[in-house]
Write a protein that holds these residues in place. Sequence first.
Motif, PDB file in Angstrom:
ATOM      1  N   LEU A  13     108.692  89.476  31.867  1.00  0.00           N
ATOM      2  CA  LEU A  13     109.499  90.684  31.770  1.00  0.00           C
ATOM      3  C   LEU A  13     110.028  90.724  30.347  1.00  0.00           C
ATOM      4  O   LEU A  13     110.753  89.823  29.916  1.00  0.00           O
ATOM      5  CB  LEU A  13     110.644  90.675  32.788  1.00  0.00           C
ATOM      6  N   SER A  14     109.636  91.742  29.614  1.00  0.00           N
ATOM      7  CA  SER A  14     109.882  91.795  28.173  1.00  0.00           C
ATOM      8  C   SER A  14     111.242  92.415  27.864  1.00  0.00           C
ATOM      9  O   SER A  14     111.539  93.544  28.285  1.00  0.00           O
ATOM     10  CB  SER A  14     108.776  92.610  27.503  1.00  0.00           C
ATOM     11  N   PHE A  38     109.534  97.687  35.799  1.00  0.00           N
ATOM     12  CA  PHE A  38     109.845  96.323  36.229  1.00  0.00           C
ATOM     13  C   PHE A  38     109.858  96.239  37.759  1.00  0.00           C
ATOM     14  O   PHE A  38     109.339  95.282  38.350  1.00  0.00           O
ATOM     15  CB  PHE A  38     111.194  95.879  35.675  1.00  0.00           C
ATOM     16  N   ASP A  39     110.481  97.230  38.414  1.00  0.00           N
ATOM     17  CA  ASP A  39     110.539  97.238  39.874  1.00  0.00           C
ATOM     18  C   ASP A  39     109.149  97.295  40.473  1.00  0.00           C
ATOM     19  O   ASP A  39     108.830  96.576  41.437  1.00  0.00           O
ATOM     20  CB  ASP A  39     111.353  98.435  40.377  1.00  0.00           C
ATOM     21  N   ARG A  40     108.316  98.145  39.909  1.00  0.00           N
ATOM     22  CA  ARG A  40     106.952  98.278  40.443  1.00  0.00           C
ATOM     23  C   ARG A  40     106.180  96.973  40.270  1.00  0.00           C
ATOM     24  O   ARG A  40     105.474  96.518  41.177  1.00  0.00           O
ATOM     25  CB  ARG A  40     106.221  99.415  39.730  1.00  0.00           C
ATOM     26  N   GLN A  41     106.325  96.359  39.100  1.00  0.00           N
ATOM     27  CA  GLN A  41     105.620  95.107  38.846  1.00  0.00           C
ATOM     28  C   GLN A  41     106.075  94.017  39.812  1.00  0.00           C
ATOM     29  O   GLN A  41     105.252  93.350  40.446  1.00  0.00           O
ATOM     30  CB  GLN A  41     105.858  94.661  37.399  1.00  0.00           C
ATOM     31  N   MET A  42     107.374  93.835  39.944  1.00  0.00           N
ATOM     32  CA  MET A  42     107.878  92.757  40.776  1.00  0.00           C
ATOM     33  C   MET A  42     107.623  93.016  42.255  1.00  0.00           C
ATOM     34  O   MET A  42     107.354  92.083  43.012  1.00  0.00           O
ATOM     35  CB  MET A  42     109.363  92.546  40.503  1.00  0.00           C
ATOM     36  N   SER A  54     120.584  90.000  34.004  1.00  0.00           N
ATOM     37  CA  SER A  54     120.399  91.251  34.736  1.00  0.00           C
ATOM     38  C   SER A  54     119.113  91.232  35.547  1.00  0.00           C
ATOM     39  O   SER A  54     119.053  91.785  36.653  1.00  0.00           O
ATOM     40  CB  SER A  54     120.415  92.438  33.769  1.00  0.00           C
ATOM     41  N   MET A  55     118.065  90.588  35.028  1.00  0.00           N
ATOM     42  CA  MET A  55     116.819  90.488  35.760  1.00  0.00           C
ATOM     43  C   MET A  55     116.961  89.551  36.968  1.00  0.00           C
ATOM     44  O   MET A  55     116.389  89.804  38.035  1.00  0.00           O
ATOM     45  CB  MET A  55     115.691  90.001  34.836  1.00  0.00           C
ATOM     46  N   ILE A  56     117.727  88.483  36.814  1.00  0.00           N
ATOM     47  CA  ILE A  56     117.966  87.586  37.943  1.00  0.00           C
ATOM     48  C   ILE A  56     118.801  88.291  39.004  1.00  0.00           C
ATOM     49  O   ILE A  56     118.525  88.176  40.215  1.00  0.00           O
ATOM     50  CB  ILE A  56     118.645  86.287  37.470  1.00  0.00           C
ATOM     51  N   ARG A  57     119.821  89.027  38.588  1.00  0.00           N
ATOM     52  CA  ARG A  57     120.627  89.785  39.560  1.00  0.00           C
ATOM     53  C   ARG A  57     119.757  90.755  40.355  1.00  0.00           C
ATOM     54  O   ARG A  57     119.963  90.961  41.545  1.00  0.00           O
ATOM     55  CB  ARG A  57     121.719  90.578  38.843  1.00  0.00           C
ATOM     56  N   ARG A  58     118.780  91.326  39.684  1.00  0.00           N
ATOM     57  CA  ARG A  58     117.949  92.353  40.317  1.00  0.00           C
ATOM     58  C   ARG A  58     116.871  91.756  41.217  1.00  0.00           C
ATOM     59  O   ARG A  58     116.580  92.297  42.294  1.00  0.00           O
ATOM     60  CB  ARG A  58     117.305  93.210  39.224  1.00  0.00           C
ATOM     61  N   TYR A  59     116.270  90.636  40.803  1.00  0.00           N
ATOM     62  CA  TYR A  59     115.087  90.139  41.496  1.00  0.00           C
ATOM     63  C   TYR A  59     115.252  88.771  42.148  1.00  0.00           C
ATOM     64  O   TYR A  59     114.407  88.391  42.971  1.00  0.00           O
ATOM     65  CB  TYR A  59     113.899  90.092  40.521  1.00  0.00           C
ATOM     66  N   ALA A  60     116.287  88.028  41.811  1.00  0.00           N
ATOM     67  CA  ALA A  60     116.488  86.711  42.431  1.00  0.00           C
ATOM     68  C   ALA A  60     117.979  86.400  42.539  1.00  0.00           C
ATOM     69  O   ALA A  60     118.451  85.378  42.035  1.00  0.00           O
ATOM     70  CB  ALA A  60     115.781  85.625  41.623  1.00  0.00           C
TER      71      ALA A  60
END
Length: 309
Positions: free
Chosen positions: A229-230, A243-247, A288-294
Amino acid sequence: MIEAAMIWNEPNNKSHWDPEIDPDWKLFSDMVISASQAIKAENPNLPRVLGGISPIDPGFIRKLEGHGALDHLDVVAVHGFPLDWNLWQIHEWPAKIDEIRAVTDKPIWVSEVGISTFGAEEVQVWGLNRTAELLIGKVPKIHWYSLYDLPRAWEATTRHREAEGSSYYRHFYMGLLREDGTPKPSLEEFAKYAPQMGLCQWFHYEDHRLDDAVAWMKRLGVKYLRTGLSWADSFRPNALDWFDRQMEALADFDVTVTFCFTPEHRGIAPHHTSAPQVKEEFAEFCASMIRRYAPAGEPVRASKVLEVL
């Protein structure tokens, strides 16, 4: 959805970190510490992985240890391409792992290993089988790079591009699948080693290959994947939608997500390899990416990772 968080990619390679800005990697170490702390604050159970080093250099690990960065990491990762770019032979893989094991007690992953078909597709078949023979059982995680060839219309992530000669063009032929999606001979061989061997596949912003890649990985029996995730992409229009679509597409796999690439306008120099002007901004992106996906409190597939370390 995320089994581990990897901080940066090939930090000791000038194609990914500018040593003229940060010759002693002190800025890098400070950034790693800040990002690691931010990730841990969001999810203390998620393993934090040092971006795979290339070349494999125990001196670099000692340098980061001296700066205190290793105290904030759970895993060290390495990359190796002995048939394409490295100055050592493929049978030296176990010795290269042992070189790093001699300077750290942290688990060691091989987060990129691959063979280009630039010269001949048969070379990749032999190299894949030999790599599996040398590494399976030696390390807990092996990410084969990669599923797809890099489209020739895109650029490889390297500093000097065509000036590198054939070394540059090898980047475009690392896949088990050709650019048009047709299988190379090595694809069938790879299936023999899944799920013991995972894949590393970078997806570009709004990558048209995403759904086909998922279908191929399921067909091959792949269980775990490394992707990215860039931070730079996070400033693009509709970045979170992508990002949502990818994950979401990768939800059936154990994903090691790599956070890297400095946005041009947030670097000390206007380049993705630059140290950031403000390290906390990168840390907040990771958080923020961890909050969103993990997020903490949800089941973390990392528990399976920790059991084998």
